[in-house]
Write a protein that holds these residues in place. Structure first.
Motif, short mmCIF file in Angstrom:
data_model
loop_
_atom_site.label_atom_id
_atom_site.label_comp_id
_atom_site.label_asym_id
_atom_site.label_seq_id
_atom_site.Cartn_x
_atom_site.Cartn_y
_atom_site.Cartn_z
N ARG A 1 0.82 -1.21 0.00
CA ARG A 1 0.00 0.00 0.00
C ARG A 1 0.86 1.26 0.00
N THR A 2 1.95 1.24 0.73
CA THR A 2 2.73 2.46 0.91
C THR A 2 3.85 2.62 -0.11
N HIS A 3 4.31 1.52 -0.71
CA HIS A 3 5.42 1.58 -1.67
C HIS A 3 5.09 0.79 -2.93
N PHE A 4 3.87 0.95 -3.41
CA PHE A 4 3.41 0.16 -4.54
C PHE A 4 4.27 0.38 -5.79
N ARG A 5 4.67 1.62 -6.05
CA ARG A 5 5.43 1.90 -7.27
C ARG A 5 6.75 1.13 -7.27
N GLU A 6 7.47 1.15 -6.16
CA GLU A 6 8.74 0.44 -6.08
C GLU A 6 8.55 -1.07 -6.24
N VAL A 7 7.53 -1.59 -5.57
CA VAL A 7 7.27 -3.03 -5.65
C VAL A 7 6.88 -3.43 -7.06
N SER A 8 5.97 -2.70 -7.65
CA SER A 8 5.48 -3.05 -8.99
C SER A 8 6.59 -2.95 -10.02
N GLU A 9 7.46 -1.96 -9.90
CA GLU A 9 8.58 -1.84 -10.84
C GLU A 9 9.56 -3.00 -10.69
N ALA A 10 9.81 -3.42 -9.44
CA ALA A 10 10.70 -4.56 -9.21
C ALA A 10 10.12 -5.83 -9.81
N ILE A 11 8.80 -6.01 -9.64
CA ILE A 11 8.13 -7.18 -10.19
C ILE A 11 8.18 -7.17 -11.71
N LYS A 12 7.84 -6.02 -12.30
CA LYS A 12 7.82 -5.92 -13.76
C LYS A 12 9.22 -6.15 -14.35
N ASN A 13 10.23 -5.57 -13.73
CA ASN A 13 11.60 -5.74 -14.23
C ASN A 13 12.01 -7.21 -14.18
N PHE A 14 11.64 -7.89 -13.11
CA PHE A 14 11.99 -9.31 -12.95
C PHE A 14 11.27 -10.15 -14.00
N LEU A 15 10.01 -9.88 -14.22
CA LEU A 15 9.25 -10.64 -15.21
C LEU A 15 9.74 -10.37 -16.63
N ASP A 16 10.20 -9.17 -16.89
CA ASP A 16 10.66 -8.82 -18.24
C ASP A 16 12.03 -9.38 -18.58
N GLN A 17 12.78 -9.80 -17.59
CA GLN A 17 14.14 -10.31 -17.84
C GLN A 17 14.10 -11.60 -18.66
#
Length: 264
Positions: free
Chosen positions: A248-264
């Motif tokens: 809830r408080t750091h969604f942008r950081e979490v979502s970017e980390a997830i997206k970067n990992f999935l895109d690798q």
């Protein structure tokens, strides 16, 4: 002989691109698929997103006896079979991370990439006392008092300083029509306590991302360090200045980390 655990009716939602790779989202203790709303929206263009209410939460069927994390993992296996999904990326938060680990260990053929958020590989005496204390207080206090007592375990001092934030969280929970019943919370909590994957983590074959808050006092960094040392192909992403409830408080950081990992 152990009595087999009944397979419950699981509520789920499928969204996004029908022809894209599948992602499964698994919630934590007391949570349901609504808590993934932001991530579901972010992933829908590129993935077929499956989110579910674990047994004993949300719109899923309530239990009538104790069960374990392996039973909840089997619920996900049954759902994937029903949807004719042969393999999926799996994202699990807290207790959902335990379910995701169990899937990757015992049904490795189903798991592509594995993302574990604020989770653990084994409880300890402190955690067991903490969670059983939560369950006891949940039955003794009204909803608002319980939330005011337990939310400081999930959010940091800095997060509490944000004007109106905590009051907003409490108001949502107090008025939540799907707020989990105390008996259901206790069953999920006991399943959470009983889980132990520490000596089996080497069996995880999937590329794995661990995401932890550096100030998490519910699933602290010692769990992250234990898991990243035991999972063969694991990366650790640490979010500074946040605790257990960082979605809830750091969604942008979490979502970017997830997206970067999935895109690798």
């Amino acid at each position: 002989m152990t009595k087999p655990v009944k397979q419950p009716v699981i509520h789920y939602v499928v969204e996004g691109n029908e022809n894209a790779p599948v992602i499964v989202l698994i919630s934590g203790l007391g949570g349901d698929l609504r808590h993934w709303q932001g991530l579901r929206l972010m992933l829908q263009d590129q993935y077929r997103v499956v989110s579910l209410d674990n047994r004993d939460s949300g719109h899923s069927e309530r239990g009538d006896g104790q069960y374990y994390i392996k039973d909840m993992a089997n619920d996900v296996v049954a759902l994937l079979k029903r949807l004719s999904v042969g393999k999926a990326h799996v994202i699990g938060y807290s207790m959902g991370g335990a379910i995701a680990q169990e899937l990757a260990i015992t049904h490795s053929q189903l798991v592509d990439k594995l993302i574990l958020l604020a989770t653990y590989d084994s409880t300890d005496n402190r955690a067991q006392d903490l969670f059983r204390g939560f369950a006891s207080l949940r039955g003794d206090l009204n909803r608002e008092d319980y939330l005011r007592l337990t939310l400081p375990w999930g959010y940091t001092y800095e997060e509490y300083e944000k004007p109106g934030f905590v009051e907003e969280v409490i108001a949502e929970a107090v008025n939540d029509p799907l707020y989990q019943e105390n008996e259901a919370f206790t069953r999920q909590m006991e399943a959470t306590i009983a889980f132990n994957s520490r000596d089996r983590l080497h069996l995880i074959k999937s590329p794995t991302l661990l995401v932890f808050g550096d100030e998490d006092i519910m699933t602290p960094m010692r769990f992250a360090n234990s898991m990243v040392a035991r999972i063969k192909n694991a990366k650790l992403f640490v979010i500074k200045g946040t605790g257990h409830l960082f979605m809830r408080t750091h969604f942008r950081e979490v979502s970017e980390a997830i997206k970067n990992f999935l895109d690798q």
